[in-house]
Write a protein that holds these residues in place. Sequence first.
Motif, PDB file in Angstrom:
ATOM      1  N   VAL A 110     -81.599  10.130 -31.046  1.00 15.56           N
ATOM      2  CA  VAL A 110     -80.559  10.823 -30.281  1.00 15.56           C
ATOM      3  C   VAL A 110     -79.420  11.181 -31.228  1.00 15.56           C
ATOM      4  CG1 VAL A 110     -78.915  10.669 -28.380  1.00 15.56           C
ATOM      5  CG2 VAL A 110     -81.151   9.536 -28.185  1.00 15.56           C
ATOM      6  N   GLU A 111     -78.955  12.426 -31.161  1.00 16.76           N
ATOM      7  CA  GLU A 111     -77.773  12.847 -31.910  1.00 16.76           C
ATOM      8  C   GLU A 111     -76.764  13.408 -30.914  1.00 16.76           C
ATOM      9  OE1 GLU A 111     -79.171  15.589 -34.879  1.00 16.76           O
ATOM     10  OE2 GLU A 111     -79.799  13.966 -36.215  1.00 16.76           O
TER      11      GLU A 111
ATOM     12  N   PRO B 281     -73.247  14.943 -36.303  1.00  3.39           N
ATOM     13  CA  PRO B 281     -73.275  14.129 -35.095  1.00  3.39           C
ATOM     14  C   PRO B 281     -73.416  12.633 -35.378  1.00  3.39           C
ATOM     15  CG  PRO B 281     -75.467  14.967 -35.530  1.00  3.39           C
ATOM     16  CD  PRO B 281     -74.581  15.492 -36.645  1.00  3.39           C
ATOM     17  N   ASP B 282     -73.107  11.832 -34.369  1.00  4.92           N
ATOM     18  CA  ASP B 282     -73.566  10.447 -34.358  1.00  4.92           C
ATOM     19  C   ASP B 282     -75.086  10.460 -34.234  1.00  4.92           C
ATOM     20  OD1 ASP B 282     -70.943   9.560 -34.351  1.00  4.92           O
ATOM     21  OD2 ASP B 282     -70.861   9.294 -32.182  1.00  4.92           O
ATOM     22  N   ARG B 283     -75.731   9.410 -34.777  1.00  3.60           N
ATOM     23  CA  ARG B 283     -77.194   9.351 -34.712  1.00  3.60           C
ATOM     24  C   ARG B 283     -77.631   7.948 -34.293  1.00  3.60           C
ATOM     25  NH1 ARG B 283     -81.832   8.454 -38.033  1.00  3.60           N
ATOM     26  NH2 ARG B 283     -83.443  10.053 -37.744  1.00  3.60           N
ATOM     27  N   PHE B 284     -78.511   7.906 -33.314  1.00  4.31           N
ATOM     28  CA  PHE B 284     -79.014   6.644 -32.788  1.00  4.31           C
ATOM     29  C   PHE B 284     -80.543   6.683 -32.818  1.00  4.31           C
ATOM     30  CE2 PHE B 284     -75.141   7.932 -30.668  1.00  4.31           C
ATOM     31  CZ  PHE B 284     -74.323   6.812 -30.740  1.00  4.31           C
ATOM     32  N   VAL B 285     -81.140   5.561 -33.175  1.00  4.12           N
ATOM     33  CA  VAL B 285     -82.598   5.432 -33.134  1.00  4.12           C
ATOM     34  C   VAL B 285     -82.932   4.306 -32.160  1.00  4.12           C
ATOM     35  CG1 VAL B 285     -84.710   5.016 -34.430  1.00  4.12           C
ATOM     36  CG2 VAL B 285     -82.799   6.243 -35.510  1.00  4.12           C
ATOM     37  N   LEU B 286     -83.784   4.614 -31.184  1.00  4.13           N
ATOM     38  CA  LEU B 286     -84.182   3.643 -30.172  1.00  4.13           C
ATOM     39  C   LEU B 286     -85.676   3.390 -30.263  1.00  4.13           C
ATOM     40  CD1 LEU B 286     -81.866   5.714 -28.922  1.00  4.13           C
ATOM     41  CD2 LEU B 286     -82.106   4.238 -26.942  1.00  4.13           C
ATOM     42  N   ASP B 287     -86.054   2.164 -29.995  1.00  2.31           N
ATOM     43  CA  ASP B 287     -87.463   1.826 -29.948  1.00  2.31           C
ATOM     44  C   ASP B 287     -88.007   2.200 -28.574  1.00  2.31           C
ATOM     45  OD1 ASP B 287     -89.902   0.078 -29.479  1.00  2.31           O
ATOM     46  OD2 ASP B 287     -89.478  -0.380 -31.580  1.00  2.31           O
ATOM     47  N   LYS B 288     -89.010   3.062 -28.559  1.00  2.00           N
ATOM     48  CA  LYS B 288     -89.537   3.581 -27.313  1.00  2.00           C
ATOM     49  C   LYS B 288     -90.214   2.496 -26.475  1.00  2.00           C
ATOM     50  CE  LYS B 288     -91.420   7.629 -27.839  1.00  2.00           C
ATOM     51  NZ  LYS B 288     -92.446   8.643 -28.193  1.00  2.00           N
ATOM     52  N   ILE B 289     -90.684   1.438 -27.141  1.00  2.00           N
ATOM     53  CA  ILE B 289     -91.455   0.404 -26.449  1.00  2.00           C
ATOM     54  C   ILE B 289     -90.567  -0.747 -25.989  1.00  2.00           C
ATOM     55  CG2 ILE B 289     -93.351  -1.249 -26.698  1.00  2.00           C
ATOM     56  CD1 ILE B 289     -94.523   0.789 -28.718  1.00  2.00           C
ATOM     57  N   THR B 290     -89.724  -1.272 -26.878  1.00  3.25           N
ATOM     58  CA  THR B 290     -88.884  -2.413 -26.517  1.00  3.25           C
ATOM     59  C   THR B 290     -87.572  -1.997 -25.870  1.00  3.25           C
ATOM     60  OG1 THR B 290     -87.727  -2.507 -28.654  1.00  3.25           O
ATOM     61  CG2 THR B 290     -89.849  -3.660 -28.475  1.00  3.25           C
TER      62      THR B 290
ATOM     63  N   ILE C 198     -82.029   0.371 -32.415  1.00  4.71           N
ATOM     64  CA  ILE C 198     -82.269  -0.248 -33.722  1.00  4.71           C
ATOM     65  C   ILE C 198     -81.454   0.374 -34.848  1.00  4.71           C
ATOM     66  CG2 ILE C 198     -84.575  -1.048 -33.103  1.00  4.71           C
ATOM     67  CD1 ILE C 198     -85.748   1.325 -34.510  1.00  4.71           C
ATOM     68  N   GLU C 199     -80.797   1.487 -34.577  1.00  2.00           N
ATOM     69  CA  GLU C 199     -79.975   2.105 -35.625  1.00  2.00           C
ATOM     70  C   GLU C 199     -78.828   2.864 -34.974  1.00  2.00           C
ATOM     71  OE1 GLU C 199     -80.438   5.696 -38.877  1.00  2.00           O
ATOM     72  OE2 GLU C 199     -82.161   4.366 -38.561  1.00  2.00           O
ATOM     73  N   ARG C 200     -77.626   2.700 -35.529  1.00  2.00           N
ATOM     74  CA  ARG C 200     -76.452   3.435 -35.085  1.00  2.00           C
ATOM     75  C   ARG C 200     -75.735   3.967 -36.318  1.00  2.00           C
ATOM     76  NH1 ARG C 200     -74.824   1.045 -29.813  1.00  2.00           N
ATOM     77  NH2 ARG C 200     -76.051  -0.861 -29.511  1.00  2.00           N
ATOM     78  N   ASN C 201     -75.553   5.257 -36.375  1.00  2.00           N
ATOM     79  CA  ASN C 201     -74.804   5.857 -37.470  1.00  2.00           C
ATOM     80  C   ASN C 201     -73.665   6.670 -36.857  1.00  2.00           C
ATOM     81  OD1 ASN C 201     -73.909   6.904 -39.877  1.00  2.00           O
ATOM     82  ND2 ASN C 201     -75.575   8.382 -40.079  1.00  2.00           N
ATOM     83  N   ILE C 202     -72.474   6.084 -36.857  1.00  2.00           N
ATOM     84  CA  ILE C 202     -71.315   6.691 -36.191  1.00  2.00           C
ATOM     85  C   ILE C 202     -70.451   7.382 -37.244  1.00  2.00           C
ATOM     86  CG2 ILE C 202     -69.388   6.308 -34.629  1.00  2.00           C
ATOM     87  CD1 ILE C 202     -72.207   5.560 -33.550  1.00  2.00           C
ATOM     88  N   VAL C 203     -70.161   8.651 -37.041  1.00  2.00           N
ATOM     89  CA  VAL C 203     -69.399   9.439 -38.006  1.00  2.00           C
ATOM     90  C   VAL C 203     -68.007   9.744 -37.449  1.00  2.00           C
ATOM     91  CG1 VAL C 203     -71.517  10.473 -38.902  1.00  2.00           C
ATOM     92  CG2 VAL C 203     -70.229  11.657 -37.115  1.00  2.00           C
ATOM     93  N   GLN C 204     -67.150  10.225 -38.332  1.00  2.00           N
ATOM     94  CA  GLN C 204     -65.834  10.694 -37.900  1.00  2.00           C
ATOM     95  C   GLN C 204     -66.002  12.011 -37.132  1.00  2.00           C
ATOM     96  OE1 GLN C 204     -62.558   9.352 -38.432  1.00  2.00           O
ATOM     97  NE2 GLN C 204     -63.764   7.507 -38.869  1.00  2.00           N
ATOM     98  N   LYS C 205     -65.377  12.088 -35.963  1.00  2.00           N
ATOM     99  CA  LYS C 205     -65.508  13.287 -35.120  1.00  2.00           C
ATOM    100  C   LYS C 205     -64.112  13.734 -34.693  1.00  2.00           C
ATOM    101  CE  LYS C 205     -68.039  10.812 -32.418  1.00  2.00           C
ATOM    102  NZ  LYS C 205     -68.067   9.618 -33.322  1.00  2.00           N
ATOM    103  N   PRO C 206     -63.419  14.496 -35.548  1.00  2.00           N
ATOM    104  CA  PRO C 206     -62.016  14.842 -35.266  1.00  2.00           C
ATOM    105  C   PRO C 206     -61.828  15.967 -34.253  1.00  2.00           C
ATOM    106  CG  PRO C 206     -62.693  15.778 -37.356  1.00  2.00           C
ATOM    107  CD  PRO C 206     -63.849  14.941 -36.883  1.00  2.00           C
TER     108      PRO C 206
ATOM    109  N   ASP D 137     -68.188  15.362 -21.516  1.00  2.00           N
ATOM    110  CA  ASP D 137     -67.416  14.446 -22.360  1.00  2.00           C
ATOM    111  C   ASP D 137     -68.102  14.289 -23.713  1.00  2.00           C
ATOM    112  OD1 ASP D 137     -65.603  13.821 -20.204  1.00  2.00           O
ATOM    113  OD2 ASP D 137     -67.196  12.590 -19.352  1.00  2.00           O
ATOM    114  N   ALA D 138     -69.427  14.317 -23.692  1.00  2.00           N
ATOM    115  CA  ALA D 138     -70.240  14.253 -24.910  1.00  2.00           C
ATOM    116  C   ALA D 138     -71.534  15.005 -24.623  1.00  2.00           C
ATOM    117  CB  ALA D 138     -70.528  12.811 -25.322  1.00  2.00           C
ATOM    118  N   ALA D 139     -72.198  15.412 -25.676  1.00  2.00           N
ATOM    119  CA  ALA D 139     -73.450  16.154 -25.511  1.00  2.00           C
ATOM    120  C   ALA D 139     -74.266  16.019 -26.776  1.00  2.00           C
ATOM    121  CB  ALA D 139     -73.175  17.631 -25.212  1.00  2.00           C
ATOM    122  N   GLY D 140     -75.551  16.379 -26.669  1.00  2.00           N
ATOM    123  CA  GLY D 140     -76.378  16.272 -27.853  1.00  2.00           C
ATOM    124  C   GLY D 140     -77.823  16.609 -27.609  1.00  2.00           C
ATOM    125  N   VAL D 141     -78.652  16.112 -28.489  1.00  2.00           N
ATOM    126  CA  VAL D 141     -80.095  16.372 -28.449  1.00  2.00           C
ATOM    127  C   VAL D 141     -80.841  15.054 -28.615  1.00  2.00           C
ATOM    128  CG1 VAL D 141     -79.830  18.698 -29.394  1.00  2.00           C
ATOM    129  CG2 VAL D 141     -80.237  16.783 -30.951  1.00  2.00           C
TER     130      VAL D 141
END
Length: 346
Positions: free
Chosen positions: A209-210, A226-235, A239-247, A189-193
């Motif tokens: 994560v993208e 891709p969409d891009r997400f940044v997660l805090d490894k400790i908490t 902390i960041e979400r960048n959602i793009v158009q994905k037609p 349904d979705a995939a990434g790196v």
Amino acid sequence: MTTIAWIGDGELGVDRVGGKGRSLDTLHCLGLRVPEAFVVTTHAYRQAVGDKLVAEIDRRIAALGTDPDPEAVSSVSDSVRALVIAETADHSCDADIRAAYQQLASRLGQDEPAVAVRSSSAAEDSADRSFAGEHDSYLWVLGVDEVSAAVRQCWASLFTARAISYRARGGADVDDVMGVVVQRMVDADAAGVFMTLNPVNGDRSKVVVESVWGLGEPLVSATATPDRFVLDKITGEIIERNIVQKPTRATRNPVTGRGLATVPVDEADHSLPSLDDTQLRQLLDIARTVERHAGTPQDGEFAVADGEVHLVQARPETVWSSKPAPRITSATGAMGHVLSALTDRN
């Protein structure tokens, strides 16, 4: 020496199953969700190619010299790849490959399961050199004949122009060998790196994560944003979400049932995130587990189906990992100790 090894057998060395095969076996043994797979071993490659063909390949590469012209390298690559495919047409390991595919089909309860056939060079995905994306992979392969042909194509891809040039300059031995992973295809349904550090600045306290809708091929080949997400490894905080158009999304070809096709995405989903918070937290747990085991930052590939994250690859990150991890001094107290321990471990 066997021609087939199964992911999950454990203790599968890179000299036997190549970098990708060894990585998948390790991930499976860590208890992570890895799609069922077998590996056509490097022994099968050696047996199928044979000494005579190896000698001819060595002769053609050696004739390039140590500073080869790019056009000459490309020409040799084309000729060597065609030679490998032609000379392995009736190789002695073919029956073993076909039997393994049929065994995989039996395990999955399917007559002809769709599989990904992926090159697994013994030289790839090491911490000091990476051939990531250099050798061939084939998605949505169906049936024993297609699997058999795709394995030979992967063997031939050991001799891409880039790989030959690298070897001609003394960067690798010309007798490098190739394993091939044959893995159940995840109808994503979705995939990434993901990367267990921030590739922008090397911050090892983050996981990046993208992701895209459908299969991850457009992301890996840099043909989709891709969409891009940044997660805090400790908490664990997102902390960041960048959602793009994905037609559009990549999926199984709806006409032939094999190979890839690009299809439209429902308009209502264009601007939706391709991963939800539950899946992101699954990925964070996976990233932590993989990095903790490896002892060094990693990047990986994943596919999401029915809400579950399937891990299809992990390898050492090769850019920032070669640099010393800076000691973090801006945090104090308990968090400072945690951050320092994190950078010391990596």
